[in-house]
Each structure stands twice: as C-alpha cells, then as structure tokens.
Enzyme design. Sequence first.
Site, PDB file in Angstrom:
ATOM      1  N   CYS A 140       0.858  -1.185   0.000  1.00 16.19           N
ATOM      2  CA  CYS A 140       0.000   0.000   0.000  1.00 16.19           C
ATOM      3  C   CYS A 140       0.897   1.239   0.000  1.00 16.19           C
ATOM      4  O   CYS A 140       2.121   1.146   0.148  1.00 16.19           O
ATOM      5  CB  CYS A 140      -0.904   0.006   1.231  1.00 16.19           C
ATOM      6  SG  CYS A 140       0.029   0.077   2.789  1.00 16.19           S
ATOM      7  N   GLU A 169       0.630  -0.654  16.347  1.00 14.78           N
ATOM      8  CA  GLU A 169      -0.206   0.506  16.014  1.00 14.78           C
ATOM      9  C   GLU A 169      -1.102   0.881  17.196  1.00 14.78           C
ATOM     10  O   GLU A 169      -1.288   2.063  17.499  1.00 14.78           O
ATOM     11  CB  GLU A 169      -1.064   0.211  14.782  1.00 14.78           C
ATOM     12  CG  GLU A 169      -1.883   1.418  14.345  1.00 14.78           C
ATOM     13  CD  GLU A 169      -2.859   1.125  13.227  1.00 14.78           C
ATOM     14  OE1 GLU A 169      -3.939   1.751  13.210  1.00 14.78           O
ATOM     15  OE2 GLU A 169      -2.543   0.275  12.366  1.00 14.78           O
ATOM     16  N   CYS A 206      -8.038   1.623   6.878  1.00 15.44           N
ATOM     17  CA  CYS A 206      -7.446   2.306   5.728  1.00 15.44           C
ATOM     18  C   CYS A 206      -7.978   1.735   4.413  1.00 15.44           C
ATOM     19  O   CYS A 206      -8.454   0.597   4.342  1.00 15.44           O
ATOM     20  CB  CYS A 206      -5.922   2.238   5.794  1.00 15.44           C
ATOM     21  SG  CYS A 206      -5.184   0.756   5.110  1.00 15.44           S
ATOM     22  N   SER A 214       2.010  -5.360   3.404  1.00 16.73           N
ATOM     23  CA  SER A 214       3.455  -5.219   3.617  1.00 16.73           C
ATOM     24  C   SER A 214       4.250  -6.298   2.883  1.00 16.73           C
ATOM     25  O   SER A 214       5.456  -6.439   3.102  1.00 16.73           O
ATOM     26  CB  SER A 214       3.774  -5.262   5.121  1.00 16.73           C
ATOM     27  OG  SER A 214       3.110  -6.334   5.753  1.00 16.73           O
TER      28      SER A 214
END
Length: 329
Positions: free
Chosen positions: A26, A141, A210, A283
Amino acid sequence: MTGPSGMPGGKKPPLRIVLCSPRGFCAGVVRAIDSVERALALYGPPVYVRHEIVHNRYVVDALKAKGAIFVEDLDEIPNTDAPVVFSAHGVPKSVPEAAKARNFITLDATCPLVTKVHREADIHFRRGREILLIGHAGHPEVIGTIGQLPEGAVTLIQTTEEARDFMPKDAGNLAYVTQTTLSVDDTNEIVEVLNARFPAIVGPHKEDICYATTNRQDAVKLVAPRVEAMIVVGAPNSSNSQRLKEVAERAGCPHAVLMQRAADIDWEKFGAVASLGITAGASAPEVLVEEVLDAFAQRYDVRVETMSATEETMFFPLPRPLRPSEATE
C-alpha cells in the site's frame, strides 16, 4: 492427498490461479520502505529503525543488507549521529520525546492514515470525551495510538462482547477510533453494538480502517467463493494479512493459508486443487507473489487471471526531511 510431483515427462495437471487485485504494498508501506532507503542514501549506513519498518521478514532482511539496524527500543541504540526512523505503525509520544532527549536525528515514517487516527484521538481528548479504541492488544499501532494520550484516557475494545460489557463514565460523552488494519466486517459489528448502546457516541468523519485494508478484503471476498484454496502471502505478525486469511474463510474458501514465501508451501495440503486464489498483505512485496506463482507453475499447467475489486492511485510523499527538494537546500 498428495500434490502432483511435476516430474519431467509427466503431464502437469491444470490449475486456474486467480490473482486478487489490489494486493501487496500500500502507499503507506511504500513510503516507509522508501524512507529507510532514502535515509541510507542521504546519510549512509547505519540507519537505525525502531521496530520492523513494516511486518515482513523479506523486506526487513533486504534493508538490513543495505545497512539498516532494527531495534525494539531506543535504549538499544548507542549515542550516534546516525538517523533513527520510526516505523509505519506509529509510536507513543514518549518515543520521540526520548529520542529528542538523546539528540537523535529522527525521521517519522508513520503511515499518514495512522497519524490521522492519532489526531482524531487527540481532538476527542481535548474535547473531554472518553475514548474507545477498537483494535488488537499488543499490536504496535495500538500501542502507538494509546500512547498519544495520558494513561487511562483510552479503553481498548477488541470484541463485540467487550463492546457490550463496557461501562462508560458518561454515556453522552464518548468517542471511538479504530486500528487501521482490522477486518471491516468485524469492526462494523463492534461499531453497531456501540452505536446501539450509546447513540451519542462520536465516530470518525471518515472510517479509520485504511483504504488498502478495505480494498484487499473486498478483492478476497470476490475471489474466495470461486476457488478451492487461497494463499495469502504475508507475515504471521501482519494484522492486515491475518485478516485477509479470515476474510477468505468467511467468504467460503474451504482452505485458506497465510505463508511468508514459496518455501512455506505444504504441497501435501494442496492436493489436486484445480483452482487457487492468491493475494498478499499490504506489507508483502510482489516478488514473493511471483515466487509462489513460479512454484505452482513448476508442478501445474497454470492459467493465471486477475480479479479486481478497484483501482488504487493513493500516494504519500516522503517525510519532509527526506524529500529531494528539502535535502538539497
């Protein structure tokens, strides 16, 4: 069931492979990896990186080979003029404060969409709201988002059960934010419980999950019911990759596996599959998807097609100190 041997002279069985699109990197991951590579080019090695820049062993090993040194804590870094990069997942406020106290050069590669969640939480706090964070305990996160505010300001909600059991100080003064890499469906269920219990609760203006997480899950939902097995290329500690495997199973795929690369393929478990879906977490680099495709092509007569949920055009610029115009001034 054993898989085909792919021995010379033997006819390979046919296999239809459906690639999910979008898949893999991303914009936030591209920005984070580019940040480390740009820092290495500008400053020379070593460049210190707090936590894995993104959750993928292949990416981390490639950056190590170029001179990046990964640490879990700033205490592991000696006094140095080398830059220190913060990972895409974000860090608690205490980390840049500690880095400043040691006069480190710091470069923040936090994904802008994670930074957006940090800002939302801060606004809610300044407006006196009690804050709920929908996410998974222990994920970097989540640690980073909770660490933006004083201890006790944020309550973590991981399940619909926890959403049902939560007792607020003031039901009329609540807000929630979410981790960016969650299952869209799971999160919606939790949000529905919170909205039903607390009609006045304030949510994000635009959802926190996201765009990349949502798009990759949408693509898996398209492909999973149409194939006998699904491979998600990604790391076991990658939240968005784990969610893709769960989404595939829920969408009706009888056999979904998460693996890091082709060497992890258990050929016994795939048996005589005639159709296979492949995707990759945000990722995971495309080279690992190609590696898996090549491994199947050695054993099967492969026909590859792509099924797309949407087109992605998102781009995030590098952190300001690493942009060419800034670096040359």
